[in-house]
Design a protein around this motif. Structure first.
Motif, PDB file in Angstrom:
ATOM      1  N   UNK A  11     -20.656  31.665  12.974  1.00 21.70           N
ATOM      2  CA  UNK A  11     -21.616  31.644  11.890  1.00 21.70           C
ATOM      3  C   UNK A  11     -22.816  30.757  12.138  1.00 21.70           C
ATOM      4  N   UNK A  12     -23.738  30.797  11.185  1.00 21.88           N
ATOM      5  CA  UNK A  12     -24.948  29.979  11.190  1.00 21.88           C
ATOM      6  C   UNK A  12     -25.128  29.350   9.818  1.00 21.88           C
ATOM      7  N   UNK A  13     -25.975  28.334   9.768  1.00 23.74           N
ATOM      8  CA  UNK A  13     -26.329  27.723   8.499  1.00 23.74           C
ATOM      9  C   UNK A  13     -27.400  28.534   7.792  1.00 23.74           C
ATOM     10  N   UNK A  14     -27.351  28.548   6.470  1.00 21.52           N
ATOM     11  CA  UNK A  14     -28.363  29.217   5.661  1.00 21.52           C
ATOM     12  C   UNK A  14     -29.559  28.282   5.523  1.00 21.52           C
ATOM     13  N   UNK A  39     -27.800  23.546  -3.484  1.00 18.89           N
ATOM     14  CA  UNK A  39     -27.543  24.626  -4.434  1.00 18.89           C
ATOM     15  C   UNK A  39     -26.821  24.150  -5.686  1.00 18.89           C
ATOM     16  N   UNK A  40     -26.689  22.845  -5.842  1.00 17.72           N
ATOM     17  CA  UNK A  40     -26.043  22.281  -7.031  1.00 17.72           C
ATOM     18  C   UNK A  40     -27.085  22.109  -8.129  1.00 17.72           C
ATOM     19  N   UNK A  47     -30.656  29.245  -5.613  1.00 14.94           N
ATOM     20  CA  UNK A  47     -29.383  29.732  -6.131  1.00 14.94           C
ATOM     21  C   UNK A  47     -29.353  31.259  -6.180  1.00 14.94           C
ATOM     22  N   UNK A  48     -30.507  31.866  -6.495  1.00 13.80           N
ATOM     23  CA  UNK A  48     -30.579  33.331  -6.483  1.00 13.80           C
ATOM     24  C   UNK A  48     -30.377  33.865  -5.073  1.00 13.80           C
ATOM     25  N   UNK A  49     -30.954  33.170  -4.087  1.00 15.58           N
ATOM     26  CA  UNK A  49     -30.756  33.557  -2.686  1.00 15.58           C
ATOM     27  C   UNK A  49     -29.279  33.442  -2.321  1.00 15.58           C
ATOM     28  N   UNK A  50     -28.659  32.347  -2.714  1.00 15.54           N
ATOM     29  CA  UNK A  50     -27.245  32.155  -2.388  1.00 15.54           C
ATOM     30  C   UNK A  50     -26.382  33.249  -3.005  1.00 15.54           C
ATOM     31  N   UNK A  51     -26.652  33.610  -4.236  1.00 14.86           N
ATOM     32  CA  UNK A  51     -25.884  34.680  -4.869  1.00 14.86           C
ATOM     33  C   UNK A  51     -25.999  35.978  -4.076  1.00 14.86           C
ATOM     34  N   UNK A  52     -27.221  36.280  -3.626  1.00  9.89           N
ATOM     35  CA  UNK A  52     -27.433  37.508  -2.852  1.00  9.89           C
ATOM     36  C   UNK A  52     -26.728  37.445  -1.506  1.00  9.89           C
ATOM     37  N   UNK A  55     -22.926  37.968  -1.630  1.00  6.97           N
ATOM     38  CA  UNK A  55     -22.492  39.362  -1.754  1.00  6.97           C
ATOM     39  C   UNK A  55     -22.299  40.027  -0.398  1.00  6.97           C
ATOM     40  N   UNK A  56     -22.896  39.431   0.647  1.00  5.56           N
ATOM     41  CA  UNK A  56     -22.903  40.061   1.968  1.00  5.56           C
ATOM     42  C   UNK A  56     -22.073  39.316   3.006  1.00  5.56           C
ATOM     43  N   UNK A  57     -21.850  38.022   2.804  1.00  4.61           N
ATOM     44  CA  UNK A  57     -21.146  37.215   3.806  1.00  4.61           C
ATOM     45  C   UNK A  57     -20.169  36.250   3.138  1.00  4.61           C
ATOM     46  N   UNK A  58     -19.072  35.917   3.814  1.00  3.62           N
ATOM     47  CA  UNK A  58     -18.282  34.757   3.396  1.00  3.62           C
ATOM     48  C   UNK A  58     -19.117  33.490   3.566  1.00  3.62           C
ATOM     49  N   UNK A  59     -18.915  32.519   2.691  1.00  2.49           N
ATOM     50  CA  UNK A  59     -19.718  31.290   2.699  1.00  2.49           C
ATOM     51  C   UNK A  59     -18.803  30.074   2.741  1.00  2.49           C
TER      52      UNK A  59
END
Length: 277
Positions: A11-14, A39-40, A47-52, A55-59
């Motif tokens: 993996x990589x960091x967001x 994101x706290x 936070x909207x980016x994280x939600x999206x 939906x596509x990757x485990x975090x």
């Protein structure tokens, strides 16, 4: 208390320059790691980016402010906000560092070193146990890079970490670059560190670059060096398949550069697995 799931991949960091690609799900990685504190928040674009992305990757959630070595104990407000984020995204796991960051009146926003003494061990274990109980999850504890030592040290870092694992049931995030940096800065053998920690507790590995010099500095602003790749090969031979990621926090290159570096980790892990078969 929930355990840590069985998971391995690369993996990589967001990071902000790559938000769009991760949101589109176009990045060929197995998981994403976030810096929890970014994101706290109650809302906004991150936070909207994280939600999206979720939906596509485990975090995986990686924190820098738990401050398990703080003599003031745990910050209950911080833990409540951290738990709320975890409940929102259901991460693979949550991690932080073997360090302290704050006093009752000041947050350094840095990973400050601990003396490896019985007294400090009691503080860390008590704080970590309270944090795990509050979060309802076992945590991963990372070995930080180190630039100083204490004359009152009573044990090696790996002995300290091993005892924390035994007493709290936590797991480890093994930062291979930090092992290399600390070994060079303090003159111990990196192999002794790897041999001294409970490798069966390692659930994730970090790889990163550092700034060379008389004192090596863990800067996360360049590629992984050959010596760290060699140490990664040793570590992965001891852990078996385990989640691995590249950290880059400054001088962040285009995604293809990071993905090519991540492919090196994949190749090393595959070669190691073939030799063990």
């Amino acid at each position: 208390m929930s355990g840590i799931p069985s998971f391995h991949g690369f993996g990589l960091g967001l990071r902000r320059p790559h938000y769009s690609a991760f949101m589109a799900g176009d990045v060929p990685v197995d998981f994403i790691e976030i810096i929890s504190e970014n994101y706290m928040v109650d809302g906004g674009r991150p936070l909207a980016v994280l939600d999206a992305v979720r939906e596509r990757y485990p975090v995986a959630m990686h924190g820098v402010s738990l401050s398990v070595g703080s003599a003031q104990g745990v910050d209950w407000d911080y833990l409540a906000r951290l738990k709320a984020l975890a409940e929102r995204i259901e991460p693979l796991w949550m991690s932080d560092h073997l360090c302290w960051t704050r006093t009752s009146a000041h947050n350094s926003h840095d990973l400050l070193p601990l003396p490896y003494t019985a007294e400090a061990l009691d503080v860390v274990c008590a704080n970590l146990a309270r944090a795990q109980d509050a979060l309802g999850r076992e945590l991963l504890l990372e070995n930080p890079s180190s630039y100083c030592s204490f004359p009152d040290d009573e044990m090696a870092e790996w002995e300290f970490l091993s005892e924390v694992c035994r007493r709290t049931g936590c797991h480890l995030l093994l930062d291979v670059n930090n092992v290399y940096v600390s070994a060079r800065n303090h003159g111990f053998a990196a192999d002794d560190f790897l041999a001294g920690i409970p490798m069966e507790r390692v659930r994730q590995i970090h790889l990163a670059g550092h700034t060379p010099g008389a004192i090596l500095i863990d800067t996360h602003d360049r590629e992984v060096c050959d010596d760290v790749w060699a140490l990664y090969a040793e570590a992965i031979a001891m852990t078996g398949p385990v989640a691995t990621m590249i950290e880059r926090d400054d001088a962040i290159p285009p995604l293809p550069v990071l993905l090519a570096e991540l492919d090196v980790a994949r190749d090393i892990a595959a070669q190691t697995e073939r030799r063990a078969a």
